[in-house]
Design an enzyme around this catalytic site. Structure first.
Site, PDB file in Angstrom:
ATOM      1  N   LYS A 178       0.882  -1.184   0.000  1.00 12.30           N
ATOM      2  CA  LYS A 178       0.000   0.000   0.000  1.00 12.30           C
ATOM      3  C   LYS A 178       0.914   1.226   0.000  1.00 12.30           C
ATOM      4  O   LYS A 178       1.440   1.623   1.030  1.00 12.30           O
ATOM      5  CB  LYS A 178      -0.877  -0.021   1.263  1.00 12.30           C
ATOM      6  N   GLU A 253       9.981   1.645  10.811  1.00 15.80           N
ATOM      7  CA  GLU A 253      11.044   2.633  10.608  1.00 15.80           C
ATOM      8  C   GLU A 253      10.359   3.997  10.630  1.00 15.80           C
ATOM      9  O   GLU A 253       9.613   4.335   9.714  1.00 15.80           O
ATOM     10  CB  GLU A 253      11.756   2.346   9.281  1.00 15.80           C
ATOM     11  N   CYS A 287      13.862  10.203   6.436  1.00 19.91           N
ATOM     12  CA  CYS A 287      13.856   9.656   7.802  1.00 19.91           C
ATOM     13  C   CYS A 287      15.215   9.851   8.443  1.00 19.91           C
ATOM     14  O   CYS A 287      15.325  10.173   9.614  1.00 19.91           O
ATOM     15  CB  CYS A 287      13.539   8.167   7.784  1.00 19.91           C
ATOM     16  N   GLU A 382      10.820  15.902  14.978  1.00 23.95           N
ATOM     17  CA  GLU A 382      11.154  15.669  13.576  1.00 23.95           C
ATOM     18  C   GLU A 382      10.361  16.652  12.723  1.00 23.95           C
ATOM     19  O   GLU A 382       9.126  16.686  12.793  1.00 23.95           O
ATOM     20  CB  GLU A 382      10.822  14.231  13.171  1.00 23.95           C
TER      21      GLU A 382
END
Ligand code: ADP
Length: 480
Positions: A178, A253, A287, A382
């Site tokens: 997906k 992750e 990331c 982040e």
């Protein structure tokens, strides 16, 4: 022009080797100028049901029966086919996600490399024999989980397909992918390339759609035996909770706040390009972006001034024109990043890059903040945009404390010529990867990758990923 390369019909899912018309659609726009590009399917729980069933059929049929050698050959062939389509894939990715063309090209090449690596590795996964009691022979078998779910983000679709789907297929799993609703086009193109290269029907199924619909249905599906997710912490928590209901393993992750530690004795000429690029590559939507630059006080002003010079030269513009920095993926992401910039109103900006276009894309000027307290929101959260913070430190102990002082732990790097310090810090830093006098090492597919803390758990890339995509069976035979 409607973006339908490889003759893929618009708004279709790939299920059981066939392109299936989606009942409902979602619009796709170009982040560089906000113009409409195409439509994708808005997958439903019923589509996910069909995809999981098709994957199970593949596991029970031709794909499951194939030898590791033959699986490897197919993956290698897919990798070679990807290489012949690098330019098309790069253009597609640039338009779909706003990635500067050179960076999109690198992603396509990396996708091919993952397939080659895992193609070569498929028949090299072995178990072991275990010395045991008299009269026994004991050995282990590495077996695929079965059907694996893959929910991926929009920032590096091709690379993440390579490391996730590539490794899962190498182990003999059948996959349901997906992709993110903002970045489906290269996933669909890859599925067509893989099918053309001989991947059996149902070994890879792709259902596009929204996270809360197709994504949630896949994460909760009782027919999958492993879930692999890359994305935000909040969604990772939801995925893990859904997987817990079915008691299946997950690989998560979830990003980071990765620091680079620059000591007084660092080779600054070598370090400088890494310090900046690791923050602004892919407009900081990475990331493993390095969003914190920790600098020892003796060279702090020099590093800040040199980074500021580099920032002033950064040019931000349309992806296909291949500037240093492209647009952010969406208006939503732009407003998130601007919200962080507002939170930095009490800070000093060391420098900003330029926006060199009037196009109506989602542009944010790269921004470098000076002398940021380690507990400031911009040094803790982040951001997922082209924003870096500079943080001074006095000594090694303080550098480690600051570096380890966030919820995350994905990547860290140490810039120092002192070998003993390099070794001490490699151990002291709480991080899934530590780089010494570099950052990312070119992103090699061979290097196990994953985080600690809120950066997630499980390891992707390298051989470690194959262990994650398999389950270990112990066989103990008594023969007297
Ligand atoms: P972002 O908010 O930056 O898009 P997400 O972590 O939400 O990051 O998205 C990463 C991937 O997770 C995408 O493919 C998205 O569709 C999917 N996703 C989002 N929410 C859910 C959910 N509740 N369940 C399963 N998948 C989800």
């Amino acid at each position: 022009m409607p973006l339908t390369p490889f003759n893929i019909p618009q708004a279709h899912h790939l299920i059981g080797g066939a392109w299936v018309q989606a009942a409902d659609t979602l619009p796709v726009t170009d982040p560089s100028d906000n113009s409409p590009l195409t439509t994708i399917g808005r997958g439903t729980a019923a589509d996910i049901d069909r995809a999981v069933a098709a994957a199970q059929t593949a596991r029970d049929g031709a794909w499951g029966a194939m030898t590791a050698l033959d699986r490897g050959r197919i993956l290698t062939r897919i990798g070679q086919a990807v290489l012949t389509h690098v330019d098309t894939l790069a253009q597609l990715e640039s338009r779909d996600v706003g990635k500067p063309l050179t960076q999109a090209r690198a992603d396509a090449v990396a996708l091919a490399r993952y397939l080659e690596f895992y193609g070569g590795a498929a028949d090299k996964i072995t178990g072991e024999t275990i010395p045991y009691l008299d009269g026994y022979t004991v050995y282990t078998l590495r077996e695929p989980h079965g059907v694996t779910g893959h929910i991926i983000p929009w920032n590096y679709p091709m690379q993440i397909i390579g490391r996730s789907v590539g490794a899962a297929l190498a182990m003999g799993n059948a996959c349901v992918l997906k992709p993110a609703e903002d970045a489906c086009l290269t996933a669909l193109a890859f599925a067509q390339i893989a099918t053309d290269a001989g991947l059996p029907d149902g070994a890879l199924n792709v259902v596009t759609g929204l996270g809360a619909e197709a994504g949630a249905a896949l994460a909760a599906h009782p027919g999958i035996q492993h879930m692999s997710f890359t994305g935000s912490v909040a969604t990772g928590e939801a995925i893990q909770a859904a997987a817990a209901k079915n008691v299946i393993p997950v690989t998560l992750e979830l990003g980071g706040k990765s620091p680079q530690l620059v000591f007084d004795d660092a080779d600054l000429d070598r370090a400088l390009p890494f310090l900046v690029n690791a923050g602004i590559q892919n407009a900081g939507q990475t990331c493993s972006a390095s969003s914190r630059i920790l600098v020892q006080r003796g060279i702090y002003a020099r590093v800040r001034d040199r980074m500021a010079d580099a920032y002033r030269r950064l040019r931000t513009g349309p992806a296909l024109e291949d500037f240093n920095v492209g647009p952010l993926i969406s208006a939503k992401q732009k407003s998130i990043v601007e919200g962080f910039l507002d939170q930095g109103a009490d800070l000093t900006i060391a420098a900003q890059g330029q926006i060199v276009t009037d196009a109506a894309g989602h542009y944010v000027a790269p921004t470098l903040f000076d002398d940021v307290p380690p507990d400031h929101a911009l040094a803790q959260r982040e951001i997922f945009g082209p924003v870096q913070v500079l943080i001074p430190f006095d000594d090694e102990a303080q550098a480690v404390e600051i570096a380890n002082g966030t919820d995350f732990g994905l990547v860290a790097s140490v810039w120092s010529e002192n070998g003993a310090r390099q070794m001490r810090l490699a151990r002291a830093l709480k991080s899934g990867q530590v780089f010494i006098n570099n950052y990312g090492a070119g992103g090699g597919v061979e290097l196990p990758f994953g985080g600690v803390g809120k950066s997630g758990h499980g390891r992707e890339k390298g051989f470690e990923a194959l262990y994650g995509f398999s389950t270990l069976k112990t066989v103990a035979a008594y023969h007297g």
